[in-house]
Scaffold this active site. Structure first.
Site, mmCIF file in Angstrom:
data_model
loop_
_atom_site.group_PDB
_atom_site.id
_atom_site.type_symbol
_atom_site.label_atom_id
_atom_site.label_comp_id
_atom_site.label_asym_id
_atom_site.label_seq_id
_atom_site.Cartn_x
_atom_site.Cartn_y
_atom_site.Cartn_z
ATOM 1 N N GLY A 175 -8.812 -6.592 2.452
ATOM 2 C CA GLY A 175 -9.790 -7.421 1.772
ATOM 3 C C GLY A 175 -10.989 -6.629 1.317
ATOM 4 N N GLY A 191 0.809 -1.204 0.000
ATOM 5 C CA GLY A 191 0.000 0.000 0.000
ATOM 6 C C GLY A 191 0.841 1.251 0.000
#
Length: 472
Positions: free
Chosen positions: A113, A37
């Protein structure tokens, strides 16, 4: 974490309970998870009485200032999150961990997720008066938990988890506890470790290595773990589990030094390369891997075939992953900046290029063209995974068939489009043989086969859908 723009993303999470340097260790762990990320990062810490948070946009070093970290330093419990960019929802309000305040106590929440039923649950909550502050599906969890009136905290969390469908790894922080939960399919990775007697959890074991923690084990599908000052409690929110670990974690996402079930991703990728060698019959002078995630597969392919491995492509390490770079023009520009052929190595050679996957074809097309311009006589592409044909709805940034070249072209048509002299993919069966050989309990291969282990529900807000159709 999924945003209601129709695009998914990969994220990295970490949590630690009961360490005097919790926030500093969380920062170091997040740095090791930065590949998961790059759009935003945050930390929420607990004093034991209250939760305090800091978050920001960009890479970790930009997202969190020294002053913010110093404000969290005194606290012995912390969770952290790094997130990837998508074409929408790139704003501070969506950066995790979220911090919710109420008269009954504080709640910190981070997720990796995607909840496939989040939109339906969100509509029902809004119809019942709920007001959402973000476009993140993670906020659904907080609303559901707040509405649970009966039972203790753990039983409430378990009730909420049973209402959710999708791929999720949660770290949930209250003032006096850290709760960790993995969905019943175990799609996203989550690991348990220990540092100086303090328990910690992370998306990948490379985070444990970075902070000097011991890797204890993988957290199992459907498992709920609660950590307090009194110790650790192991439980499940459901016994109806069906493990389907994401195949792309093995192939692409995880760092090569991270481990799944005590086996490094490097070893798994190397074996995928060896498996590809049994299915690719091509004469060549050298084998080169596309850096970095394909180097292990190229090494395995080289060992299996006896064809010499060379470093024929160099990577500019200051350019992020093109797989998750928004916009096709930006992706093409990033590839040109990212990879360069080494003329002295490839000139006059028959070259086999090993890559871990072909998604849109942008990178492969550039590599073939660049190698031939550098003097390669032939360029053969070998892919250490099956053709990626289908969107992912469980946390990867490919959510429409239009983005995936193999969904509309067969291998020969792809070979022609990227300009390679040949193209060979690893078969699904051989891929599974490799995974099971390393102790996997089951994989999600939906992006290759279309066999989705979790039913897909509506996940796009109507107004967002209208904007996408208009090209906004």
């Amino acid at each position: 974490m999924h945003e209601f723009s129709g695009l998914n993303e990969e994220c990295g999470i970490f949590g630690i309970w009961g360490h005097p340097e919790a926030s500093e260790l969380t920062y170091i762990a997040l740095h090791s998870l930065q590949h998961r990320g790059q759009e935003g990062a945050g930390i929420v810490a607990s004093s034991g009485d209250y939760l305090f948070g800091a978050r920001g946009m960009g890479l970790l070093t930009s997202a969190l200032s020294k002053e913010q970290l110093a404000s969290l330093k005194p606290f012995p419990h912390a969770i952290g999150h790094v997130r990837y960019a998508t074409t929408g929802g790139s704003e501070l309000s969506n950066v995790q961990p979220f911090l919710f305040k109420s008269h009954t106590g504080d709640l910190g929440l981070a997720q990796n997720g995607n909840l496939v039923n989040a939109m339906n649950v969100r509509r029902a909550l809004e119809d019942d008066g709920a007001i959402f502050q973000t476009t993140s599906d993670s906020e659904v969890f907080a609303h559901l938990l707040r509405r649970e009136k009966t039972g203790n905290r753990k039983s409430k969390i378990k009730k909420v988890l049973r209402q959710l469908k999708g791929a999720f790894a949660f770290v949930i922080m209250h003032e006096d506890s850290l709760t960790v939960a993995l969905d019943k399919h175990g799609v996203r990775p989550l690991m348990l470790g220990q540092k100086d007697g303090a328990y910690c959890v992370a998306s990948e074991t490379c985070a444990f290595t970075a902070i000097g923690a011991e890797y204890i084990r993988d957290i199992e599908a459907g498992e709920v773990i609660t950590i307090t000052d009194d110790g650790i409690d192991f439980d499940h929110y459901t016994e109806r589990t069906s493990p389907h670990m994401c195949s792309m974690e093995y192939i692409y996402f995880a760092r090569a030094d991270s481990e799944f079930r005590n086996t490094s991703t490097y070893r798994i990728r190397k074996e995928l390369g060896r498996a590809l060698a049994t299915e690719m019959d091509v004469e060549a002078d050298i084998v080169i891997g596309v850096p970095d995630s394909s180097l292990a597969a190229a090494n395995g392919f080289s060992e299996a075939t006896g064809i010499r491995q060379e470093q024929g492509l160099l990577k500019n390490r200051y350019v992020g992953r093109t797989f998750i770079t928004p916009g096709q023009e930006a992706r093409e520009r990033a590839v040109r900046m990212k990879l360069s052929p080494v003329r002295d190595i490839v000139e006059g050679k028959r070259v086999i290029v090993i890559d871990d996957s072909i998604v849109r074809g942008t990178t492969s097309r550039f590599i073939v063209k660049a190698l031939k311009q550098a003097g390669a006589e032939e360029v053969h592409m070998g892919v250490s995974s099956p053709p990626l044909k289908n969107p992912c709805y469980y946390g990867i940034d490919v959510s429409t068939h239009a983005e995936i070249i193999a969904s509309r072209k067969n291998p020969e048509e792809i070979r022609e489009e990227i300009g390679a002299d040949s193209l060979t993919y690893l078969s699904v069966d051989r891929m599974h043989e490799v995974y099971y050989g390393f102790g996997s309990k089951g994989q999600c291969d939906a992006c290759f086969t279309g066999n989705y282990p979790i039913d897909i529900e509506e996940t796009i807000l109507p107004q967002e859908k209208d904007l996408k159709q208009k090209g906004v």
